[in-house]
Design an enzyme around this catalytic site. Structure first.
Site, PDB file in Angstrom:
ATOM      1  N   ARG A  15       0.869  -1.172   0.000  1.00  0.00           N
ATOM      2  CA  ARG A  15       0.000   0.000   0.000  1.00  0.00           C
ATOM      3  C   ARG A  15       0.906   1.222   0.000  1.00  0.00           C
ATOM      4  NH1 ARG A  15      -2.842   2.821   4.406  1.00  0.00           N
ATOM      5  NH2 ARG A  15      -4.779   3.769   3.632  1.00  0.00           N
ATOM      6  N   ASN A  57      -7.089   8.114   2.539  1.00  0.00           N
ATOM      7  CA  ASN A  57      -6.696   7.526   3.812  1.00  0.00           C
ATOM      8  C   ASN A  57      -7.492   8.128   4.964  1.00  0.00           C
ATOM      9  OD1 ASN A  57      -4.651   5.896   5.428  1.00  0.00           O
ATOM     10  ND2 ASN A  57      -4.349   7.938   6.319  1.00  0.00           N
ATOM     11  N   GLU A  58      -8.053   7.276   5.806  1.00  0.00           N
ATOM     12  CA  GLU A  58      -8.742   7.677   7.036  1.00  0.00           C
ATOM     13  C   GLU A  58      -9.515   8.991   6.836  1.00  0.00           C
ATOM     14  OE1 GLU A  58      -5.737   7.688  10.078  1.00  0.00           O
ATOM     15  OE2 GLU A  58      -5.262   5.567   9.792  1.00  0.00           O
ATOM     16  N   HIS A 117      -8.587   0.101   9.802  1.00  0.00           N
ATOM     17  CA  HIS A 117      -7.262   0.261  10.401  1.00  0.00           C
ATOM     18  C   HIS A 117      -7.366  -0.131  11.875  1.00  0.00           C
ATOM     19  CE1 HIS A 117      -5.960   3.370   7.121  1.00  0.00           C
ATOM     20  NE2 HIS A 117      -6.317   2.184   6.632  1.00  0.00           N
ATOM     21  N   TYR A 175      -5.811  -0.319  15.362  1.00  0.00           N
ATOM     22  CA  TYR A 175      -4.846   0.119  16.361  1.00  0.00           C
ATOM     23  C   TYR A 175      -5.469  -0.078  17.749  1.00  0.00           C
ATOM     24  CZ  TYR A 175      -2.089   1.875  12.447  1.00  0.00           C
ATOM     25  OH  TYR A 175      -1.354   1.964  11.285  1.00  0.00           O
ATOM     26  N   GLU A 235      -4.294  -1.181   7.634  1.00  0.00           N
ATOM     27  CA  GLU A 235      -3.186  -0.790   8.506  1.00  0.00           C
ATOM     28  C   GLU A 235      -3.365  -1.481   9.856  1.00  0.00           C
ATOM     29  OE1 GLU A 235      -2.470   3.318   9.293  1.00  0.00           O
ATOM     30  OE2 GLU A 235      -2.730   3.946   7.214  1.00  0.00           O
ATOM     31  N   TRP A 252       1.578  -1.533   8.983  1.00  0.00           N
ATOM     32  CA  TRP A 252       2.137  -0.179   8.903  1.00  0.00           C
ATOM     33  C   TRP A 252       3.413  -0.163   9.733  1.00  0.00           C
ATOM     34  CZ3 TRP A 252       0.549   4.177   6.241  1.00  0.00           C
ATOM     35  CH2 TRP A 252       1.293   5.329   6.510  1.00  0.00           C
TER      36      TRP A 252
END
Length: 450
Positions: free
Chosen positions: A82, A159-160, A226, A228, A255, A284
């Site tokens: 990516r 992105n985001e 993503h 996290y 990610e 990531w």
């Protein structure tokens, strides 16, 4: 980036729109020119499952590192990358020529390329972030570098695209962005990131994904989550991903890391769940992180020989890239991995000179021994980039298994003195992609490519 965990009660189930997508989606997917979505799965141009096992690379901030980074990422076993691009709204714009070069390097390294516009990160909360509409302007402006690459490239629109403010606008804005890209002539699989800094703690993407997919006339949308600090337990990981797979909605972990300032994500659960459910993931990131998240580097200082603990976990650990990645079928490898194992360049250099006439070709190959000792007998391994088939060889012998090739010497080319070389050639037939192999191994040791 700030990713805030929200203590929300459980949200509603995914909208039950899957039945609306059935027959039409299957018919359109059969005619798709490249990657496409069918029954909640990402399929390649040949109609085979493609499960991403890759990493992120910050190209827009480190453009001079990209060529080597992609080669190193491939050598570590990844099947996809990516790539961070900029629309020019926050950082230096990556123009069409630069994007075309990135795509070419991905193809040379037999990596599927996911291109993402990073300037939308945290829109509505991050003051400098730009809108999805601006990202669409960018993609349409560089359209000439994208059209024709549908077999190799996915377009990650932004992105985001929302932070934790006004994120409820995500659904309509995402539908509008997809509509404009389709009207503008992009037929690629479109990847859309979740709001809430990509983590979707509000379940906005989760609960509206079916409607977004249904709004695409091509039914060719892949959803990117993503993971996290919001996803720090196996239950949270399994529940979120499981709702997508149960509803036959395509999802990829675009990610994730092994730690983060907003909480400690459960990378073991992320990787195990993705593997068990056939879901792609992309860690990531390769190298170059700053602003306090340097711990997310997979390799120190872009040095493939200096993997961090996170890099070792992602590439070499349980459910990791080396153990689970399968190369995209478009590269002619039948889904297998490259026989050139990861590692430092050995004491050899290979030159591959291609003369291509469309349906047939010759390749003149020179192997140089850059060590201090004579090599007495040798094997050279590489993988073709497409549907090539060897017809004849001179000054050596060849065996071929699908795209994989092993060259062994004749009696008169058996010995390669220190500092010396041997040359041989092959004639073959081909259809489609015909470029030089990305990597060579001499007696199992990776060679430099001249």
């Amino acid at each position: 980036m700030r990713r805030t965990r929200a203590a929300l009660a459980s949200a509603g189930l995914l909208a039950a729109c899957t039945a609306l997508l059935g027959t039409t989606a299957s018919a359109e997917a059969a005619e798709a020119p490249g990657f496409h979505i069918q029954d909640g799965r990402l399929l390649d141009a040949g109609g085979q499952d493609f499960v991403m096992r890759g990493v992120n690379h910050a190209h827009t901030w480190y453009p001079d590192r990209t060529d080597q980074a992609l080669a190193d990422i491939k050598a570590k076993g990844a099947n996809s990358v990516r790539v961070v691009l900029s629309t020019g709204d926050q950082w230096t714009r990556n123009d069409a020529a630069d994007v075309a070069h990135v795509i070419d390097e991905c193809k040379q390294n037999r990596l599927i390329c996911v291109l993402e516009a990073h300037d939308t990160t945290g829109y509505g909360e991050a003051g400098a972030a730009t809108s999805l509409s601006k990202a669409v302007d960018y993609w349409l402006d560089i359209k000439d570098s994208l059209v024709g690459q549908e077999k190799y490239v996915l377009v990650n629109i932004g992105n985001e695209p929302y932070g934790n403010t006004n994120y409820t606008a995500w659904t309509d804005d995402t539908k509008a962005a997809i509509g404009r890209l389709r009207a503008g002539g992009l037929d690629h699989t479109l990847m859309v990131d979740a709001p809430n800094w990509g983590q979707d703690w509000s379940f906005t993407m989760r609960d509206n994904a079916a409607g977004v997919l249904a709004a695409d006339p091509d039914r060719n949308v892949l959803f990117g989550i993503h993971m996290y600090g919001v996803y720090d337990t196996p239950a949270e990981v399994s529940d979120y991903l499981g709702r997508f797979t149960a509803a036959k909605l395509p999802i990829v972990v675009g990610e994730f890391g092994d730690m983060h300032s907003d909480g400690n994500p459960d990378e073991d659960a992320i990787m195990a769940t993705a593997q068990s459910r056939g879901i792609g993931y992309m860690g990531w990131s390769w190298s170059g992180n700053g602003s306090g998240v340097e711990y997310l580097d997979l390799a120190q200082n872009f040095d493939a020989s200096q993997l961090t603990d996170w890099g070792k976990r992602l590439f070499d650990g349980a459910d990791g890239i080396k153990a689970t990645a399968k190369e995209a079928g478009v590269f002619g490898g039948g889904g297998g991995t490259d026989p050139v194992e990861p590692g430092d360049d050995g004491a050899c250099t290979v030159t591959y000179r291609l003369s291509d006439w469309g349906s047939s070709f010759n390749a003149d190959i020179t192997v140089r021994n850059t060590s201090a000792q004579t090599m007495d007998g040798w094997n050279l391994d590489f993988t073709f980039t497409g549907q090539q088939k060897i017809n004849s060889v001179w000054n050596a012998k060849a065996s071929q298994d699908n795209a994989r090739v092993r060259i062994t010497p004749e009696s008169w080319t058996r010995s390669i003195p220190a500092g010396g070389s041997v040359s041989f050639g092959l004639n073959g037939s081909s259809s489609g992609t015909n470029t030089a192999p990305a990597a060579f191994a001499l007696d199992g040791n990776r060679c430099a490519v001249a």
